[in-house]
Design a protein around this motif. Structure first.
Motif, PDB file in Angstrom:
ATOM      1  N   ARG A 108       0.845  -1.197   0.000  1.00 54.20           N
ATOM      2  CA  ARG A 108       0.000   0.000   0.000  1.00 54.20           C
ATOM      3  C   ARG A 108       0.875   1.239   0.000  1.00 54.20           C
ATOM      4  NH1 ARG A 108      -1.994   0.836   6.093  1.00 54.20           N
ATOM      5  NH2 ARG A 108      -0.082   0.348   7.215  1.00 54.20           N
ATOM      6  N   SER A 109       0.307   2.369  -0.408  1.00 52.67           N
ATOM      7  CA  SER A 109       1.044   3.623  -0.439  1.00 52.67           C
ATOM      8  C   SER A 109       0.726   4.492   0.773  1.00 52.67           C
ATOM      9  CB  SER A 109       0.741   4.404  -1.717  1.00 52.67           C
ATOM     10  OG  SER A 109      -0.646   4.697  -1.809  1.00 52.67           O
ATOM     11  N   ASP A 110      -0.512   4.453   1.266  1.00 55.06           N
ATOM     12  CA  ASP A 110      -0.896   5.228   2.443  1.00 55.06           C
ATOM     13  C   ASP A 110      -0.730   4.340   3.673  1.00 55.06           C
ATOM     14  OD1 ASP A 110      -2.109   6.669   4.485  1.00 55.06           O
ATOM     15  OD2 ASP A 110      -3.716   7.438   3.193  1.00 55.06           O
ATOM     16  N   ILE A 111       0.250   4.682   4.519  1.00 52.43           N
ATOM     17  CA  ILE A 111       0.556   3.834   5.661  1.00 52.43           C
ATOM     18  C   ILE A 111       0.094   4.453   6.988  1.00 52.43           C
ATOM     19  CG2 ILE A 111       2.495   2.734   4.505  1.00 52.43           C
ATOM     20  CD1 ILE A 111       4.390   4.547   6.100  1.00 52.43           C
ATOM     21  N   THR A 112      -0.740   5.473   6.913  1.00 55.06           N
ATOM     22  CA  THR A 112      -1.149   6.167   8.135  1.00 55.06           C
ATOM     23  C   THR A 112      -2.112   5.349   8.993  1.00 55.06           C
ATOM     24  OG1 THR A 112      -2.865   7.332   6.880  1.00 55.06           O
ATOM     25  CG2 THR A 112      -0.763   8.475   7.199  1.00 55.06           C
ATOM     26  N   SER A 113      -2.838   4.404   8.396  1.00 57.12           N
ATOM     27  CA  SER A 113      -3.811   3.611   9.141  1.00 57.12           C
ATOM     28  C   SER A 113      -3.366   2.159   9.255  1.00 57.12           C
ATOM     29  CB  SER A 113      -5.179   3.658   8.457  1.00 57.12           C
ATOM     30  OG  SER A 113      -5.672   4.981   8.401  1.00 57.12           O
ATOM     31  N   SER A 114      -3.895   1.472  10.257  1.00 60.80           N
ATOM     32  CA  SER A 114      -3.681   0.040  10.381  1.00 60.80           C
ATOM     33  C   SER A 114      -4.576  -0.685   9.379  1.00 60.80           C
ATOM     34  CB  SER A 114      -3.979  -0.433  11.801  1.00 60.80           C
ATOM     35  OG  SER A 114      -3.036   0.074  12.720  1.00 60.80           O
ATOM     36  N   GLU A 124      -1.610   9.930  13.880  1.00 64.46           N
ATOM     37  CA  GLU A 124      -1.853  11.346  13.684  1.00 64.46           C
ATOM     38  C   GLU A 124      -0.524  12.101  13.669  1.00 64.46           C
ATOM     39  OE1 GLU A 124      -4.761  12.430  12.992  1.00 64.46           O
ATOM     40  OE2 GLU A 124      -5.895  10.616  13.503  1.00 64.46           O
ATOM     41  N   GLY A 125      -0.548  13.275  13.036  1.00 64.57           N
ATOM     42  CA  GLY A 125       0.660  14.090  12.999  1.00 64.57           C
ATOM     43  C   GLY A 125       0.723  14.953  11.761  1.00 64.57           C
ATOM     44  N   VAL A 126       1.803  15.704  11.638  1.00 69.17           N
ATOM     45  CA  VAL A 126       2.022  16.547  10.461  1.00 69.17           C
ATOM     46  C   VAL A 126       2.210  15.647   9.247  1.00 69.17           C
ATOM     47  CG1 VAL A 126       3.598  18.190   9.375  1.00 69.17           C
ATOM     48  CG2 VAL A 126       3.016  18.425  11.809  1.00 69.17           C
ATOM     49  N   PRO A 127       1.451  15.859   8.164  1.00 73.39           N
ATOM     50  CA  PRO A 127       1.553  14.985   6.989  1.00 73.39           C
ATOM     51  C   PRO A 127       2.959  14.979   6.399  1.00 73.39           C
ATOM     52  CG  PRO A 127      -0.421  16.349   6.872  1.00 73.39           C
ATOM     53  CD  PRO A 127       0.399  16.890   8.009  1.00 73.39           C
ATOM     54  N   GLN A 154       8.301   3.214  10.462  1.00 71.36           N
ATOM     55  CA  GLN A 154       8.757   4.323  11.293  1.00 71.36           C
ATOM     56  C   GLN A 154       7.942   4.366  12.578  1.00 71.36           C
ATOM     57  OE1 GLN A 154       7.009   7.527   8.489  1.00 71.36           O
ATOM     58  NE2 GLN A 154       6.427   8.234  10.542  1.00 71.36           N
ATOM     59  N   CYS A 155       8.401   5.196  13.534  1.00 74.12           N
ATOM     60  CA  CYS A 155       7.622   5.413  14.753  1.00 74.12           C
ATOM     61  C   CYS A 155       6.566   6.479  14.493  1.00 74.12           C
ATOM     62  CB  CYS A 155       8.533   5.824  15.905  1.00 74.12           C
ATOM     63  SG  CYS A 155       9.264   7.482  15.752  1.00 74.12           S
ATOM     64  N   ASP A 156       5.588   6.565  15.405  1.00 78.54           N
ATOM     65  CA  ASP A 156       4.567   7.593  15.288  1.00 78.54           C
ATOM     66  C   ASP A 156       5.039   8.878  15.982  1.00 78.54           C
ATOM     67  OD1 ASP A 156       4.204   7.174  18.036  1.00 78.54           O
ATOM     68  OD2 ASP A 156       2.424   5.932  17.766  1.00 78.54           O
ATOM     69  N   ARG A 157       4.171   9.859  16.124  1.00 77.33           N
ATOM     70  CA  ARG A 157       4.618  11.143  16.659  1.00 77.33           C
ATOM     71  C   ARG A 157       4.956  11.059  18.152  1.00 77.33           C
ATOM     72  NH1 ARG A 157      -0.864  14.921  16.519  1.00 77.33           N
ATOM     73  NH2 ARG A 157      -2.130  13.700  17.992  1.00 77.33           N
ATOM     74  N   ALA A 158       4.503  10.004  18.822  1.00 75.64           N
ATOM     75  CA  ALA A 158       4.842   9.806  20.228  1.00 75.64           C
ATOM     76  C   ALA A 158       6.142   9.034  20.392  1.00 75.64           C
ATOM     77  CB  ALA A 158       3.710   9.077  20.940  1.00 75.64           C
ATOM     78  N   GLY A 159       6.724   8.578  19.272  1.00 79.97           N
ATOM     79  CA  GLY A 159       7.944   7.791  19.326  1.00 79.97           C
ATOM     80  C   GLY A 159       7.697   6.306  19.488  1.00 79.97           C
ATOM     81  N   ASP A 160       6.446   5.861  19.306  1.00 79.03           N
ATOM     82  CA  ASP A 160       6.087   4.451  19.476  1.00 79.03           C
ATOM     83  C   ASP A 160       6.061   3.723  18.134  1.00 79.03           C
ATOM     84  OD1 ASP A 160       5.728   4.963  22.178  1.00 79.03           O
ATOM     85  OD2 ASP A 160       3.584   5.372  21.948  1.00 79.03           O
ATOM     86  N   TYR A 161       6.400   2.437  18.177  1.00 75.83           N
ATOM     87  CA  TYR A 161       6.367   1.588  16.987  1.00 75.83           C
ATOM     88  C   TYR A 161       5.195   0.617  17.067  1.00 75.83           C
ATOM     89  CZ  TYR A 161      11.024   3.061  15.425  1.00 75.83           C
ATOM     90  OH  TYR A 161      12.101   3.782  14.963  1.00 75.83           O
ATOM     91  N   VAL A 186       9.150   4.852  -5.345  1.00 75.82           N
ATOM     92  CA  VAL A 186       8.003   4.498  -4.502  1.00 75.82           C
ATOM     93  C   VAL A 186       7.657   5.735  -3.678  1.00 75.82           C
ATOM     94  CG1 VAL A 186       8.489   2.029  -4.336  1.00 75.82           C
ATOM     95  CG2 VAL A 186       9.511   3.598  -2.681  1.00 75.82           C
ATOM     96  N   THR A 187       6.374   5.924  -3.411  1.00 78.44           N
ATOM     97  CA  THR A 187       5.937   7.073  -2.619  1.00 78.44           C
ATOM     98  C   THR A 187       4.972   6.603  -1.539  1.00 78.44           C
ATOM     99  OG1 THR A 187       6.202   8.631  -4.451  1.00 78.44           O
ATOM    100  CG2 THR A 187       4.760   9.298  -2.651  1.00 78.44           C
ATOM    101  N   PHE A 188       5.262   6.991  -0.300  1.00 69.46           N
ATOM    102  CA  PHE A 188       4.431   6.626   0.838  1.00 69.46           C
ATOM    103  C   PHE A 188       3.806   7.877   1.454  1.00 69.46           C
ATOM    104  CE2 PHE A 188       7.527   3.207   0.530  1.00 69.46           C
ATOM    105  CZ  PHE A 188       6.761   2.066   0.726  1.00 69.46           C
ATOM    106  N   THR A 189       2.532   7.776   1.809  1.00 71.87           N
ATOM    107  CA  THR A 189       1.850   8.830   2.544  1.00 71.87           C
ATOM    108  C   THR A 189       1.907   8.483   4.021  1.00 71.87           C
ATOM    109  OG1 THR A 189       0.339   9.266   0.708  1.00 71.87           O
ATOM    110  CG2 THR A 189      -0.330  10.034   2.891  1.00 71.87           C
ATOM    111  N   SER A 190       2.494   9.378   4.825  1.00 70.27           N
ATOM    112  CA  SER A 190       2.747   9.063   6.217  1.00 70.27           C
ATOM    113  C   SER A 190       2.555  10.313   7.081  1.00 70.27           C
ATOM    114  CB  SER A 190       4.177   8.507   6.368  1.00 70.27           C
ATOM    115  OG  SER A 190       4.421   8.051   7.676  1.00 70.27           O
ATOM    116  N   VAL A 191       3.113  10.281   8.278  1.00 67.14           N
ATOM    117  CA  VAL A 191       3.155  11.439   9.168  1.00 67.14           C
ATOM    118  C   VAL A 191       4.593  11.621   9.634  1.00 67.14           C
ATOM    119  CG1 VAL A 191       0.772  11.190   9.951  1.00 67.14           C
ATOM    120  CG2 VAL A 191       2.620  10.083  11.237  1.00 67.14           C
TER     121      VAL A 191
END
Length: 287
Positions: A108-114, A124-127, A154-161, A186-191
């Protein structure tokens, strides 16, 4: 989705556990190999200095629209492979417990959700949009590696994996695989990731020869990390939601980070954008 039996909390994000990720005994051999490779690569690249003029012009033009960070490549490292780095303790590729690569939906390209049977959370976080261009180092880095695959996490904005840190072991967000296009991209949409104690802000990735290899979690071509520039980190970490990251970057730098301290020119992303509109991070990955 169930995480490994040994779920980890923020206690793992301390200096001791992140010197780096698996400890000094694990990382020092990696760093020693990297330094030797750089010495050999530097010697072998000297005769090629004259052939980099055209590429310098191209790199300068590409960098003109960026707000920070390094260019996608530079003349001194144009034909050197991306430095090999530790995957750390949270890869999710089967090498340390859970294996997300074999799950349906990981491509997938958008990895922001499970995805899948996970809890269905969203990071959540800055795109942040991340574009990696995989090229063939043996051909002078001018040939894109079409049909390769990249697994990025990567980790999330709280530093958690996800999959590992206590509280998000049932999530698998901020992880995904993509096949490179005919230009090797390759391009990924993340935070934008947070900064936890002991490590400079970074993003992990593995390169595989094919999508089939990636989803089978076998035959990794390269494992490395992308570094994020200080000025952008400072700007992002001043926004809501990144309070845990405010103090951590002040305790270290790219020059003192366990992974990037011996050189980060090939790993520092070129960046553009803003907090309001989101950022883009680009990097050329020679393999």
């Amino acid at each position: 989705m169930n995480g490994p039996a040994t779920g980890h909390g923020h206690g793992l994000h301390d200096h001791e556990d992140h010197e780096h990720d698996r400890g000094l005994s694990y990382d020092l051999p990696v760093l020693a190999r990297r330094r030797m490779i750089r010495l050999l690569a530097g010697a072998s690249l000297l005769p090629l200095a004259g052939c980099a003029d055209d590429d310098d012009t191209t790199s300068s033009a590409a960098a003109s629209d960026t707000s920070s960070g390094g260019t996608a490549s530079s003349s001194s490292t144009e034909c050197a492979t991306i430095p090999d780095e530790t995957a750390g303790p949270y890869p999710g590729d089967g090498s340390n417990g859970v294996n997300v690569l074999k799950e349906s939906g990981v491509v997938r390209s958008d990895i922001t959700s499970s995805f899948g049977d996970s809890a269905g959370g969203r990071a959540e976080g800055v795109p942040l949009t991340i574009t990696l261009t995989v090229v063939d180092a043996a051909s002078g880095c001018g040939t894109p590696r079409a049909g390769a695959a990249v697994y990025l996490w990567q980790c999330d904005r709280a530093g958690d994996y996800s999959l590992y840190t206590e509280g998000v072991t049932d999530e698998n967000y901020l992880r995904g695989v993509q096949e490179t296009d005919d230009k090797g991209r390759v391009t990924f949409t993340s935070v934008f990731p947070g900064c936890y104690p002991g490590r400079w802000p970074h993003i992990h990735f593995e390169v595989y020869s094919s999508l089939a290899d990636a989803t089978a979690a076998t035959a990794i071509t390269s494992t490395s990390q992308l570094a994020l520039p200080k000025d952008v980190c400072d700007t992002v970490y001043a926004t809501d939601g990144y309070s845990r990251s405010v103090e951590n970057p002040a305790r270290l730098s790219l020059e003192t980070d366990m992974i990037f301290s011996d050189g980060y020119d090939q790993q520092l992303a070129a960046m553009a954008g803003s907090v309001d509109k989101g950022y883009t991070a680009t990097l050329t990955v020679p393999v």
